[in-house]
Write an enzyme that holds these catalytic residues in place. Structure first.
Site, PDB file in Angstrom:
ATOM      1  N   CYS A  79      -2.825 -13.492  67.877  1.00 14.06           N
ATOM      2  CA  CYS A  79      -3.006 -13.354  69.314  1.00 14.06           C
ATOM      3  C   CYS A  79      -2.634 -14.657  70.039  1.00 14.06           C
ATOM      4  O   CYS A  79      -1.475 -15.031  70.049  1.00 14.06           O
ATOM      5  CB  CYS A  79      -4.432 -12.879  69.625  1.00 14.06           C
ATOM      6  SG  CYS A  79      -4.579 -12.255  71.291  1.00 14.06           S
ATOM      7  N   HIS A 167      -4.888  -7.995  66.442  1.00 16.49           N
ATOM      8  CA  HIS A 167      -5.972  -8.653  65.697  1.00 16.49           C
ATOM      9  C   HIS A 167      -6.153  -7.997  64.329  1.00 16.49           C
ATOM     10  O   HIS A 167      -6.867  -7.008  64.213  1.00 16.49           O
ATOM     11  CB  HIS A 167      -7.287  -8.548  66.488  1.00 16.49           C
ATOM     12  CG  HIS A 167      -7.333  -9.473  67.656  1.00 16.49           C
ATOM     13  ND1 HIS A 167      -7.790 -10.771  67.570  1.00 16.49           N
ATOM     14  CD2 HIS A 167      -6.950  -9.302  68.934  1.00 16.49           C
ATOM     15  CE1 HIS A 167      -7.693 -11.355  68.744  1.00 16.49           C
ATOM     16  NE2 HIS A 167      -7.186 -10.484  69.592  1.00 16.49           N
ATOM     17  N   GLU A 169      -7.963  -8.873  61.974  1.00 17.84           N
ATOM     18  CA  GLU A 169      -9.315  -9.045  61.432  1.00 17.84           C
ATOM     19  C   GLU A 169     -10.280  -7.955  61.865  1.00 17.84           C
ATOM     20  O   GLU A 169     -11.335  -7.803  61.272  1.00 17.84           O
ATOM     21  CB  GLU A 169      -9.868 -10.427  61.837  1.00 17.84           C
ATOM     22  CG  GLU A 169     -10.190 -10.628  63.316  1.00 17.84           C
ATOM     23  CD  GLU A 169      -8.971 -10.979  64.185  1.00 17.84           C
ATOM     24  OE1 GLU A 169      -7.837 -10.747  63.728  1.00 17.84           O
ATOM     25  OE2 GLU A 169      -9.169 -11.446  65.315  1.00 17.84           O
ATOM     26  N   SER A 221     -39.665 -21.151  53.271  1.00 17.52           N
ATOM     27  CA  SER A 221     -40.234 -20.262  54.281  1.00 17.52           C
ATOM     28  C   SER A 221     -40.511 -18.881  53.703  1.00 17.52           C
ATOM     29  O   SER A 221     -41.096 -18.042  54.373  1.00 17.52           O
ATOM     30  CB  SER A 221     -39.226 -20.108  55.423  1.00 17.52           C
ATOM     31  OG  SER A 221     -38.085 -19.419  54.932  1.00 17.52           O
ATOM     32  N   GLY A 222     -40.066 -18.631  52.475  1.00 18.91           N
ATOM     33  CA  GLY A 222     -40.151 -17.271  51.942  1.00 18.91           C
ATOM     34  C   GLY A 222     -38.872 -16.503  52.225  1.00 18.91           C
ATOM     35  O   GLY A 222     -38.629 -15.461  51.648  1.00 18.91           O
ATOM     36  N   VAL A 224     -34.605 -15.850  52.510  1.00 11.80           N
ATOM     37  CA  VAL A 224     -33.571 -15.897  51.469  1.00 11.80           C
ATOM     38  C   VAL A 224     -32.938 -17.289  51.358  1.00 11.80           C
ATOM     39  O   VAL A 224     -32.772 -17.813  50.254  1.00 11.80           O
ATOM     40  CB  VAL A 224     -32.421 -14.913  51.806  1.00 11.80           C
ATOM     41  CG1 VAL A 224     -31.432 -14.827  50.668  1.00 11.80           C
ATOM     42  CG2 VAL A 224     -32.965 -13.549  52.145  1.00 11.80           C
ATOM     43  N   ASP A 225     -32.577 -17.879  52.501  1.00 15.23           N
ATOM     44  CA  ASP A 225     -31.769 -19.095  52.446  1.00 15.23           C
ATOM     45  C   ASP A 225     -32.506 -20.245  51.753  1.00 15.23           C
ATOM     46  O   ASP A 225     -31.976 -20.856  50.831  1.00 15.23           O
ATOM     47  CB  ASP A 225     -31.341 -19.533  53.861  1.00 15.23           C
ATOM     48  CG  ASP A 225     -30.633 -18.417  54.607  1.00 15.23           C
ATOM     49  OD1 ASP A 225     -30.111 -17.504  53.953  1.00 15.23           O
ATOM     50  OD2 ASP A 225     -30.608 -18.451  55.851  1.00 15.23           O
ATOM     51  N   SER A 226     -33.730 -20.517  52.207  1.00 18.12           N
ATOM     52  CA  SER A 226     -34.427 -21.649  51.604  1.00 18.12           C
ATOM     53  C   SER A 226     -34.762 -21.353  50.138  1.00 18.12           C
ATOM     54  O   SER A 226     -34.737 -22.253  49.293  1.00 18.12           O
ATOM     55  CB  SER A 226     -35.686 -22.023  52.392  1.00 18.12           C
ATOM     56  OG  SER A 226     -36.607 -20.972  52.420  1.00 18.12           O
ATOM     57  N   SER A 227     -35.013 -20.077  49.810  1.00 16.75           N
ATOM     58  CA  SER A 227     -35.329 -19.747  48.420  1.00 16.75           C
ATOM     59  C   SER A 227     -34.117 -19.981  47.517  1.00 16.75           C
ATOM     60  O   SER A 227     -34.246 -20.509  46.408  1.00 16.75           O
ATOM     61  CB  SER A 227     -35.772 -18.284  48.294  1.00 16.75           C
ATOM     62  OG  SER A 227     -36.860 -18.037  49.143  1.00 16.75           O
TER      63      SER A 227
END
Ligand code: XMP
Length: 536
Positions: A79, A167, A169, A221-222, A224-227
């Site tokens: 584009c 586009h 994508e 924190s419980g 996903v990311d921090s775990s």
């Protein structure tokens, strides 16, 4: 060396989507501000120029020098990216007589062009631009047209340089993924070796080299990311990682104990801090939603910092920052506009360095990494949960009693969602489940999925409303709750989930029969926008 595609961001809303599509080709990519190309990085194998909200003629339009890239690396302009290259190399870009927006078909296509390998005649594409290319630079060749757009795609003769005004994508460009595959894999030569397993191996090795024998602190924190960060770091440095998990008293029923247990089973060195009394006393009588958030936010920092300060030999603070957090934090001029460092001034106070091993991953990639490391499915497919927890789901002031009532109702709802299973074709499940399918799911056939897996997020809200009811022979005058369950892909927009009536009937019955203090259950049927997911 990890090969990578660089996507130069000129500010289009679909830039991140280009990144997703490249990652789906098991190829690593980085989205960088349009003027931040890493010229000395030997691992770059190709460049994509994104779209932009600007016209090439706007005085504030982003301009960039491409001479050091052209001829050295394959380039694909999308584009604005296509219009910009046409413009700077001597073509013509003019306002289109009418905005070219929506579906179109490529009526002519140079089928033997490597960019169009595998394309069908009349392939549908998605256009979204106000300007259009009316002449291409000399030495450039038109390779596709629609009925309205003559230069839908071009290539510089004898060069690996392409531009497409549509586009590829977006979903409505039906062979867009094929086009990107042609570019990334065939033209740029991606080995397609980005996988969760390779990510774990490389990252653990890098963390070992980076951290050596240093001690690292991580707030859990419980979520996903921090775990996932915790498990990665544990693999790299074992007990040199100390995790801190704070209970502010506004978590779900038994969540603190259960998650702590999960973490211990994973072998993590975790300090669990029950600070609920502090939070209840600071929140007493506070009704304003923002005031509640501030009290919890700053109280959390105080508790976390007090614990962290006890770990006197710590050198690093690890964080579960993921790629979308960073994209939000950086505008395309590279300036930080929102801080994600949610632990206050700790790095400065304790002279800690920041370690963010997931900073290049999207959420579903984080989940793939977690599954790769054998983490339990219920930690991986967990719904998002707001930092201030149930405090923003109790309208009005907060008391331990209200939290208890809400926890009971919420527990019935969430357990019900987890227990209600339906059969789903596995291919469809891969497409629609926000958290993906578990390891070991078959390639074909049906799998059982729960309502919980089919929705983005759910919870119960305690309303500051009492209403009359009747139970047995007695008149009751008790509180009402609202159930909230939404579908979404990114929490920016959301729709209320169309839960089965038999399920809602059962949950309503269970809540009213088992939770003292509640005699009425409503279902929230508002979408976002104009509503939000949370009520406060
Ligand atoms: P809204 O209510 O704005 O929520 O539609 C969008 C997403 O953000 C979560 N959320 C929060 N998360 N602290 C958080 O960590 C907060 O104060 C907060 N408020 C909303 C919400 O649960 C949803 O996933």
């Amino acid at each position: 060396m990890q090969q990578k595609i660089i996507i130069l961001d000129f500010g289009s809303q679909t830039t991140q989507l280009i990144g997703r599509r490249v990652r789906e080709l098991d190829t690593f990519c980085e989205i960088l501000p349009y003027n931040k190309f890493p010229h000395d990085d030997p691992s770059v194998i190709g460049v994509i120029l994104s779209g932009s909200p600007f016209s090439v003629y706007d005085p504030e339009a982003f301009q960039v020098e491409l001479s050091a890239i052209r001829g050295r690396l394959p380039i694909l302009g999308v584009c604005y990216g296509a219009q910009y290259m046409s413009h700077i190399y001597g073509g013509k870009v003019e306002p289109a007589p009418s905005r070219e927006y929506g579906r179109a078909n490529l009526e002519t296509i140079e089928f033997d062009n490597p960019l169009f390998k595998g394309f069908q005649p009349n392939s549908q594409v998605w256009m979204s631009h106000g300007d259009t290319i009316t002449a291409i630079p000399s030495g450039f060749r038109c390779i596709a047209s629609t009925s309205k757009v003559k230069y839908a795609a071009y290539q510089a003769e004898g060069e690996k340089l392409w531009g497409v005004q549509f586009h590829p994508e977006v979903f409505h460009s039906l062979q867009g993924a094929q086009l990107l595959r042609n570019f990334v894999v065939d033209i740029c030569g991606s080995r397609q070796d980005w996988s969760a397993a390779s990510f774990v191996d490389t990252t653990v090795a890098e963390l070992k080299a980076q951290l050596g024998n240093d001690r690292v602190i991580l707030g859990l924190s419980g979520g996903v990311d921090s775990s996932v960060v915790a498990v990665l770091l544990h693999k790299a440095i074992g007990d040199k990682l100390t995790c801190i998990f704070v209970d502010h008293g506004m978590l779900r029923k038994d969540e603190f104990a259960n998650v702590l247990e999960d973490y211990k089973c994973l072998g993590l060195n975790v300090i669990g801090v029950d600070a609920s009394r502090k939070f209840f006393s600071e929140l007493a009588g506070v009704e304003d939603p923002e005031a509640k958030r501030k009290i919890i936010g700053s109280g959390f920092i105080d508790v976390f910092e007090a614990e962290a300060m006890k770990i006197t030999d710590a050198k690093w603070l690890a964080q579960g920052t993921i790629y979308p957090d960073r994209i939000e934090s950086l505008n395309i001029t590279g300036k930080v506009i929102k801080s994600h460092h949610n632990v206050g001034g700790l790095p400065e106070k304790m002279n800690l360095r920041i370690c963010e091993p997931l900073q290049w991953l999207f959420k579903d990639e984080v989940r793939r990494v977690g599954r790769q490391m054998g983490m339990p499915e219920h930690l991986i497919n967990r719904h998002p949960f707001p930092g201030p927890g149930l405090a923003v789901r109790i309208l009005g002031d907060i008391t331990p009693e209200k939290v208890h009532v809400l926890q009971e109702a919420d527990d019935i709802f969430i357990r019900g969602l987890r227990n209600y299973k339906v059969k789903m074709d596995v291919a469809q499940a891969r497409r629609v489940l926000a958290a993906g399918v578990p390891n070991g799911a078959p390639d074909q056939g049906e799998i059982e999925v729960s309502l919980y897996d089919q929705i983005w997020q759910a919870g119960v809200i305690l309303l500051p409303v009492k209403s009359v009811g009747v139970m047995g022979d007695e008149r009751t005058y008790e509180q009402a709750v609202a159930l909230r369950a939404v579908t979404s892909t990114d929490a920016m927009t959301a729709d209320w989930a169309h839960l089965p009536y038999d399920f809602m009937a059962q949950v309503s019955n269970d809540i009213i029969n088992h939770v003292r203090g509640i005699n009425r259950v409503c279902y929230d049927i508002s979408s976002k926008p104009p509503s939000t997911i949370e009520w406060e």
